[in-house]
Design a protein around this motif. Structure first.
Motif, short mmCIF file in Angstrom:
data_model
loop_
_atom_site.label_atom_id
_atom_site.label_comp_id
_atom_site.label_asym_id
_atom_site.label_seq_id
_atom_site.Cartn_x
_atom_site.Cartn_y
_atom_site.Cartn_z
N UNK A 23 -2.47 -1.59 -5.06
CA UNK A 23 -1.45 -1.14 -4.56
C UNK A 23 -0.37 -0.48 -5.30
N UNK A 24 0.51 0.97 -5.27
CA UNK A 24 0.99 1.78 -6.19
C UNK A 24 2.34 1.53 -5.42
N UNK A 25 2.70 0.97 -4.03
CA UNK A 25 4.49 1.16 -3.42
C UNK A 25 3.72 0.69 -2.29
N UNK A 26 5.15 -0.41 -1.75
CA UNK A 26 6.25 -0.03 -1.81
C UNK A 26 6.46 -0.95 -2.98
N UNK A 27 5.40 -2.18 -2.72
CA UNK A 27 5.92 -3.13 -4.47
C UNK A 27 4.46 -3.05 -5.13
N UNK A 28 4.27 -3.04 -6.37
CA UNK A 28 2.85 -3.07 -7.01
C UNK A 28 1.98 -3.81 -6.87
N UNK A 29 0.94 -4.08 -6.78
CA UNK A 29 -0.10 -5.44 -7.02
C UNK A 29 -1.19 -5.01 -6.76
N UNK A 30 -2.19 -5.49 -8.05
CA UNK A 30 -2.97 -5.16 -8.54
C UNK A 30 -4.43 -6.29 -9.33
N UNK A 31 -5.58 -6.39 -8.38
CA UNK A 31 -6.24 -7.25 -8.76
C UNK A 31 -8.16 -7.03 -8.81
N UNK A 32 -8.75 -7.28 -9.42
CA UNK A 32 -10.53 -6.31 -9.46
C UNK A 32 -10.87 -8.09 -9.68
N UNK A 33 -12.39 -7.81 -9.25
CA UNK A 33 -13.38 -9.59 -9.69
C UNK A 33 -14.62 -9.33 -9.05
N UNK A 34 -15.32 -10.06 -9.88
CA UNK A 34 -16.49 -9.81 -10.00
C UNK A 34 -17.59 -9.63 -8.18
N UNK A 35 -18.47 -8.53 -7.78
CA UNK A 35 -18.51 -9.10 -7.09
C UNK A 35 -20.29 -8.55 -7.14
N UNK A 36 -21.18 -8.45 -6.11
CA UNK A 36 -22.78 -8.16 -5.81
C UNK A 36 -22.94 -7.69 -4.66
#
Length: 270
Positions: A23-36
Motif C-alpha cells: 500500500x502506497x498511500x495514504x499510509x504505507x503498509x507492505x507484506x509478503x507471505x509464502x503461498x501455494x
C-alpha cells in the motif's frame, strides 16, 4: 520451497510461491507471505479417462489438501459447463481451448480464496479472457471478466472498474489493472513454469495498492501435495488471520475507513 521440475502440458499443477501487498498511500503498509495454489486444466479433467493425480490432495473429498468443485462457479459442481455458459452469455464464443482454474486448495477442509482466476484460452493456446472471482470476508463475491476482444499478450494491461467492496480501508471507486504472465524458467533440476499475476488498484491520483501472486509449478501428485501441506500446514487459517492482522495494522496507522455498501446487483462486470 520444493525443487522445481518440468511440468507437462495440461496436467493439474501445484504452484509454490508467495502473495504480496504494498500500500502506497495514504499510509504505507507492505507484506509478503509464502503461498501455494492449484492450477487445474478443466477440459482435460472433464475427460472420463482422466484420473485425479493425488491421494493427498483429494477431489470432492476431505484430505490434507482438497479441491471441491462446489467451492467455485455456481456451486453446482459443473465447472466447465458453468464457465462455458457464462462466457457465451457475455458474447465470448471462441474460448474453445483449455480453461485453467487457479485457486488455493482447502487445507484440512477449510479455505478462503480472496481471488481465483479462470484463464480461458483459444484452441491455439492464446489467452482469450480471464474471469476473476473476488471474495470478501462478509461472504460476498463478484466476478470481473477481463476481455479485450483479442488474444491477450503476455503481461498486457487489462482493466476493470472497481464495483465490489473488499477492504474497509479502500472505497468502492477507482479501477484495477491486471497483468498475467506464464514463463519457462531455467532451474537446476530442469525447466519449470512460473506463473504470476499483478494487480494494481488505482484512484484518480494513481496507483494506491499493488498486489502480486506468483509461484513455480509442479505436477500435482502425492509428493507435491505432501510438500505443500508439511511446509505450510496453516495456509488456509493463516490467510484469514493475516487479513485481520493487516486490517488492525491499518486501523492503528489511522488509515481512512469506509463502511461496507450493499453489493452490486450485477454479479459479472467487464
Amino acid at each position: 520451497m520444493p525443487t522445481p521440475e518440468p511440468v507437462p502440458a495440461d496436467v493439474a499443477q501445484l504452484c509454490f510461491g508467495s502473495v504480496g501487498h504494498r500500500r502506497l498511500r495514504p499510509v504505507a503498509n507492505a507484506f509478503r507471505y509464502r503461498a501455494y495454489y492449484l492450477r487445474l486444466p478443466l477440459r482435460s479433467l472433464s475427460d472420463p479417462a482422466s484420473a485425479w493425480p493425488s491421494r493427498l490432495c483429494r477431489r470432492n473429498r476431505f484430505g490434507l489438501l482438497s479441491f471441491y468443485d462446489a467451492d467455485h462457479g455456481d456451486a453446482s459442481g459443473d465447472l466447465l459447463g458453468w464457465i462455458s455458459a457464462l462466457l457465451h452469455a457475455e458474447g465470448i464464443d471462441d474460448a474453445d481451448g483449455q480453461i485453467w482454474l487457479q485457486a488455493m486448495p482447502r487445507v484440512l477442509g477449510y479455505v478462503f480464496n480472496p481471488v481465483s482466476f479462470w484463464f480461458c484460452q483459444r484452441a491455439d493456446g492464446s489467452l482469450r479472457a480471464v474471469l476473476c472471482d473476488v471474495r470478501n470476508t462478509f461472504g460476498e463475491r463478484h466476478f470481473y471478466l477481463l476481455d479485450d476482444g483479442f488474444a491477450m499478450e503476455q503481461g498486457a494491461a487489462l482493466h476493470a472498474r472497481k464495483v465490489f467492496h473488499v477492504s474497509p480501508f479502500n472505497p468502492v471507486a477507482g479501477s484495477y489493472t491486471f497483468r498475467f504472465v506464464r514463463v519457462l524458467q531455467a532451474q537446476a533440476a530442469g525447466t519449470a513454469e512460473r506463473t504470476s499475476a499483478a494487480i494494481d488498484y488505482c484512484d484518480d491520483a494513481g496507483v494506491l495498492l499493488q498486489t502480486s501472486i506468483s509461484g513455480l509449478a509442479r505436477p500435482l501428485s502425492d509428493r507435491s501435495a505432501a510438500a505443500a501441506f508439511f511446509s505450510y500446514p496453516m495456509q488456509s487459517v493463516g490467510v484469514m488471520l493475516r487479513i485481520h492482522y493487516q486490517a488492525l495494522r491499518l486501523f492503528l496507522k489511522r488509515a481512512p475507513f469506509y463502511p461496507k455498501p450493499a453489493p452490486p446487483q450485477q454479479k459479472v462486470t467487464r
